[in-house]
Design a protein around this motif. Structure first.
Motif, PDB file in Angstrom:
ATOM      1  N   ARG A 144      -5.580  12.349 -15.106  1.00 16.31           N
ATOM      2  CA  ARG A 144      -5.979  11.039 -15.637  1.00 16.31           C
ATOM      3  C   ARG A 144      -5.105   9.916 -15.077  1.00 16.31           C
ATOM      4  NH1 ARG A 144      -4.692   8.731 -20.829  1.00 16.31           N
ATOM      5  NH2 ARG A 144      -3.927  10.764 -21.500  1.00 16.31           N
ATOM      6  N   PHE A 145      -3.779  10.138 -15.055  1.00 15.81           N
ATOM      7  CA  PHE A 145      -2.883   9.086 -14.566  1.00 15.81           C
ATOM      8  C   PHE A 145      -3.034   8.901 -13.056  1.00 15.81           C
ATOM      9  CE2 PHE A 145      -0.130  10.576 -18.291  1.00 15.81           C
ATOM     10  CZ  PHE A 145      -0.805   9.730 -19.159  1.00 15.81           C
ATOM     11  N   ALA A 146      -3.293   9.984 -12.337  1.00 21.56           N
ATOM     12  CA  ALA A 146      -3.534   9.865 -10.894  1.00 21.56           C
ATOM     13  C   ALA A 146      -4.809   9.078 -10.638  1.00 21.56           C
ATOM     14  CB  ALA A 146      -3.615  11.251 -10.263  1.00 21.56           C
ATOM     15  N   ASP A 147      -5.839   9.328 -11.457  1.00 16.64           N
ATOM     16  CA  ASP A 147      -7.077   8.557 -11.322  1.00 16.64           C
ATOM     17  C   ASP A 147      -6.832   7.080 -11.598  1.00 16.64           C
ATOM     18  OD1 ASP A 147      -8.604  10.684 -10.583  1.00 16.64           O
ATOM     19  OD2 ASP A 147      -9.454  11.060 -12.563  1.00 16.64           O
ATOM     20  N   ASN A 148      -5.969   6.802 -12.582  1.00 21.50           N
ATOM     21  CA  ASN A 148      -5.644   5.408 -12.885  1.00 21.50           C
ATOM     22  C   ASN A 148      -5.028   4.713 -11.665  1.00 21.50           C
ATOM     23  OD1 ASN A 148      -6.522   5.822 -15.479  1.00 21.50           O
ATOM     24  ND2 ASN A 148      -4.483   5.853 -16.408  1.00 21.50           N
ATOM     25  N   LEU A 158       0.832  -1.206   0.000  1.00 19.58           N
ATOM     26  CA  LEU A 158       0.000   0.000   0.000  1.00 19.58           C
ATOM     27  C   LEU A 158       0.868   1.257   0.000  1.00 19.58           C
ATOM     28  CD1 LEU A 158      -2.942  -0.770   2.467  1.00 19.58           C
ATOM     29  CD2 LEU A 158      -3.099  -0.355   0.004  1.00 19.58           C
ATOM     30  N   GLU A 159       1.933   1.240   0.797  1.00 18.70           N
ATOM     31  CA  GLU A 159       2.838   2.392   0.842  1.00 18.70           C
ATOM     32  C   GLU A 159       3.516   2.606  -0.510  1.00 18.70           C
ATOM     33  OE1 GLU A 159       5.427   1.412   4.042  1.00 18.70           O
ATOM     34  OE2 GLU A 159       4.009   2.041   5.608  1.00 18.70           O
ATOM     35  N   THR A 160       3.869   1.502  -1.186  1.00 21.84           N
ATOM     36  CA  THR A 160       4.503   1.604  -2.504  1.00 21.84           C
ATOM     37  C   THR A 160       3.564   2.245  -3.507  1.00 21.84           C
ATOM     38  OG1 THR A 160       5.905  -0.326  -2.122  1.00 21.84           O
ATOM     39  CG2 THR A 160       5.482   0.265  -4.407  1.00 21.84           C
ATOM     40  N   LEU A 161       2.321   1.761  -3.556  1.00 26.30           N
ATOM     41  CA  LEU A 161       1.349   2.319  -4.495  1.00 26.30           C
ATOM     42  C   LEU A 161       1.001   3.762  -4.154  1.00 26.30           C
ATOM     43  CD1 LEU A 161      -1.037  -0.741  -4.904  1.00 26.30           C
ATOM     44  CD2 LEU A 161       0.364   0.280  -6.695  1.00 26.30           C
ATOM     45  N   THR A 162       0.907   4.058  -2.852  1.00 27.39           N
ATOM     46  CA  THR A 162       0.588   5.428  -2.438  1.00 27.39           C
ATOM     47  C   THR A 162       1.709   6.393  -2.797  1.00 27.39           C
ATOM     48  OG1 THR A 162      -0.800   4.630  -0.622  1.00 27.39           O
ATOM     49  CG2 THR A 162       0.017   6.885  -0.461  1.00 27.39           C
ATOM     50  N   LEU A 163       2.963   5.959  -2.621  1.00 30.58           N
ATOM     51  CA  LEU A 163       4.098   6.796  -3.004  1.00 30.58           C
ATOM     52  C   LEU A 163       4.065   7.084  -4.502  1.00 30.58           C
ATOM     53  CD1 LEU A 163       6.831   8.174  -2.470  1.00 30.58           C
ATOM     54  CD2 LEU A 163       7.931   5.947  -2.778  1.00 30.58           C
ATOM     55  N   LEU A 164       3.797   6.073  -5.302  1.00 32.47           N
ATOM     56  CA  LEU A 164       3.740   6.274  -6.744  1.00 32.47           C
ATOM     57  C   LEU A 164       2.598   7.213  -7.114  1.00 32.47           C
ATOM     58  CD1 LEU A 164       5.250   5.303  -9.267  1.00 32.47           C
ATOM     59  CD2 LEU A 164       3.500   3.544  -9.547  1.00 32.47           C
ATOM     60  N   TYR A 165       1.464   7.062  -6.442  1.00 30.40           N
ATOM     61  CA  TYR A 165       0.330   7.971  -6.662  1.00 30.40           C
ATOM     62  C   TYR A 165       0.742   9.420  -6.366  1.00 30.40           C
ATOM     63  CZ  TYR A 165      -4.108  10.358  -5.767  1.00 30.40           C
ATOM     64  OH  TYR A 165      -5.135  11.267  -5.763  1.00 30.40           O
ATOM     65  N   HIS A 174      -7.684   4.149  -8.928  1.00 25.43           N
ATOM     66  CA  HIS A 174      -8.493   2.941  -9.171  1.00 25.43           C
ATOM     67  C   HIS A 174      -7.682   1.683  -8.860  1.00 25.43           C
ATOM     68  CE1 HIS A 174     -12.128   4.670 -10.824  1.00 25.43           C
ATOM     69  NE2 HIS A 174     -11.430   5.436 -11.646  1.00 25.43           N
ATOM     70  N   MET A 175      -6.382   1.712  -9.180  1.00 23.59           N
ATOM     71  CA  MET A 175      -5.529   0.548  -8.927  1.00 23.59           C
ATOM     72  C   MET A 175      -5.388   0.295  -7.426  1.00 23.59           C
ATOM     73  SD  MET A 175      -1.791  -0.154 -10.612  1.00 23.59           S
ATOM     74  CE  MET A 175      -2.439   0.098 -12.265  1.00 23.59           C
ATOM     75  N   LEU A 176      -5.238   1.370  -6.651  1.00 20.17           N
ATOM     76  CA  LEU A 176      -5.150   1.223  -5.201  1.00 20.17           C
ATOM     77  C   LEU A 176      -6.426   0.602  -4.632  1.00 20.17           C
ATOM     78  CD1 LEU A 176      -3.301   4.388  -3.892  1.00 20.17           C
ATOM     79  CD2 LEU A 176      -3.084   2.125  -2.907  1.00 20.17           C
TER      80      LEU A 176
END
Length: 569
Positions: free
Chosen positions: A471-475, A449-456, A478-480
């Motif tokens: 758009r990419f942040a929304d992507n 979760l921390e990895t995906l949140t950092l990338l977001y 949704h992935m998170l």
């Protein structure tokens, strides 16, 4: 018995003896290299020695070429292929970007005089000596004026007049400083006390200028790069370590020393290839240089410690800029075996990737793409597009691919190929169910979760056009959510078999600032918290597992504090 073998040493003549410069396995390469360095006019003599190892293990050396040439005493301006930032005030001239340009333009003078830009700008005698050296400064000003005019900073003549005006102001200021008798002596006070004395009676800009004047008075007496580096390193360590303003002043001069042409090579010693040297410089800039077989008193080890434990931002910038310029250059990454060039590129590429982004930022990403372009037959826009695709494909981690692309987006090359970068980011992030490429199932859910949140967060702050960034942040958002649902994070945290207090606290922990930044993922968890808060007799149920009344009050008080920090009202 061992088979006979030969290598070819290129040696240069220094004063009264020969010094090994480089070693080759092929005679033609050694001869070509020897003629090239001799033609540069910086060395007096060169020779090529064949070192043959006999079958019995003994070595036989044979001189196969020797040549001398009179050294040119004229100091010429070095090439500069990038326009430095436009200076509009005297303060700009003292900035790191201007000093980096000085180090490159005046490299022949800097190397011969063993003097840093800081010393030249703050010591009137050194500045006068530079101004009196042939037509060096006139040529340098003209070169910068032309480059800046080409970048749209007015016409060449007006830019040259502006630069000459700034130079005159710098000279006047250095001359006034040279006559001051009230400046503390560095050797008798130490750097921090000297700085504090100036700080007690002067504005910040004047304080920093005079601190550099005092420092330059000591440095001009040292005509050896490594001696300067030793001296500056001791200042950083003074009194347990400099910080804030004093550290920034010393950092600037260390950066100047590292920007001198020969220092990095002298510091690292002989390297097996350019790729190895660049990787070591990248590690050094990050304070992560592996000690290897280096002694404890090795200067590279000492500088690495300084970069690891002190905020030497300008030094780090200069080292990484050296790497960037070498990547944009034409020298092979692995001279001895052209077949290993791509492998060497892959090694350098891997060394700049980190969870915080590309080390060296957009300029480093751009330099790597341009280096990749050298492997391709296509040129122009087609070649650059292909180089972006190949460099990105060479990155194994999808997270690092995203970070590489958003770093590249902030460069001129990235702006020219915004659609290509946008397409690559859309392909990487477009499928919410494809979260597996961004996580490691062997790790705990919280770390993923921390990895995906950092990338977001990195995409939210990326230098992309607003519509694409959204758009990419929304992507990623949704992935998170897809990952949270798949891994049943909320259900695990809100296990009905546990006390309500533990369940609510765990959920609030996910809502804490910085834990989940994506809107949809955060809303999902917040809704579960709100459901708990709205149930009848929530406070009683929250503390019913605590026997002591005081403990209950403290627990409720702490819970509402956490609610406030998480943004609940």
């Amino acid at each position: 018995m061992a088979a006979p073998s030969a290598s070819f040493e290129v040696q240069i003549y220094k004063v009264d003896h020969w010094v090994l410069d480089c070693r080759f396995d092929v005679e033609a390469e050694a001869m070509s290299y020897a003629r090239r360095i001799l033609s540069g006019g910086k060395i007096e003599g060169v020779r090529v020695v064949r070192d043959w190892r006999r079958p019995d293990g003994r070595h036989v050396e044979t001189e196969i070429h020797v040549e001398f040439r009179a050294l040119s005493r004229t100091v010429a301006v070095a090439p500069l292929d990038e326009a430095p930032p436009v200076c509009t005030t005297v303060g700009d001239v003292y900035g790191v970007q201007c000093r980096m340009a000085m180090n490159r333009l005046l490299r022949n003078y800097v190397e011969r005089a063993v003097v840093t830009p800081t010393e030249v700008l703050h010591n009137h005698a050194e500045l006068t000596r530079l101004l009196g050296t042939d037509s060096l400064v006139t040529s340098a000003v003209g070169r910068v004026a032309v480059l800046q005019a080409e970048q749209g900073a007015g016409d060449g003549r007006s830019r040259r007049e502006a630069l000459n005006g700034l130079l005159e102001s710098v000279r006047d200021r250095a001359q006034r400083a040279a006559t001051r008798k009230d400046l503390p002596a560095l050797t008798s006070t130490g750097f921090r006390p000297m700085f504090d004395q100036l700080n007690s009676r002067l504005p910040a800009e004047e304080r920093d200028f005079l601190a550099r004047v005092v420092l330059s008075r000591e440095l001009v007496q040292m005509r050896n790069w490594l001696a300067k580096l030793d001296f500056l390193g001791e200042l950083v360590r003074e009194g347990g370590g400099l910080a804030d303003g004093p550290l920034m002043v010393v950092d600037g001069v260390i950066a100047d020393v590292m920007g001198a042409p020969s220092v990095a090579q002298e510091l690292l010693g002989m390297q097996g290839s350019l790729a190895e040297a660049l990787c070591n410089l990248i590690d050094l800039a990050r304070g992560r240089l592996a000690p290897g077989g280096r002694a404890e008193d090795d200067r590279a080890v000492h500088l690495n410690e300084l970069l690891a434990f002190h905020d030497l931002d300008e030094t780090r910038l200069v080292i990484l800029d050296l790497v960037r310029r070498q990547l944009k250059g034409t020298q092979p990454l692995y001279r001895h075996d052209p077949g290993k060039e791509r492998e060497a590129f892959q090694t350098v590429l891997g060394s700049v990737l980190s969870p915080d982004g590309v080390v060296g930022g957009g300029p480093m990403a751009e330099a790597l793409v341009l280096r990749c372009l050298r492997f391709l037959e296509a040129g122009g826009a087609t070649g650059r597009r292909q180089a972006i695709a190949e460099a990105t494909a060479a990155i194994r981690s999808a997270n690092d691919r995203v970070r590489f692309l958003i770093a590249l987006a902030e460069t001129e090359l990235g702006r020219q190929h915004a659609d290509d970068i946008g397409g690559a980011l859309a392909s990487l992030t477009g499928d919410p169910a494809d979260f597996d490429r961004f996580i490691d199932r062997r790790l705990p859910v919280r770390e993923n979760l921390e990895t995906l949140t950092l990338l977001y967060s990195q995409i939210v702050e990326a230098p992309l056009p607003e519509d694409r960034r959204r758009r990419f942040a929304d992507n990623l958002d949704h992935m998170l959510v897809a990952y949270i649902l798949h891994s049943r994070v909320v259900e695990q945290l809100d296990n009905p078999g546990d006390p309500l207090r533990h369940r609510a606290n765990r959920l609030i922990g996910l809502c804490a600032p910085g834990t989940l930044r994506s809107r949809r993922a955060l809303d999902m968890v917040r809704r579960r918290v709100v459901d708990h808060l709205r149930q009848p007799n929530f406070e009683h149920k929250y503390v019913e597992d605590l026997p002591d009344r005081t403990q209950r009050q403290l627990a409720l008080r702490e819970f509402y504090r956490l609610l406030g920090e998480a943004g609940f009202t």
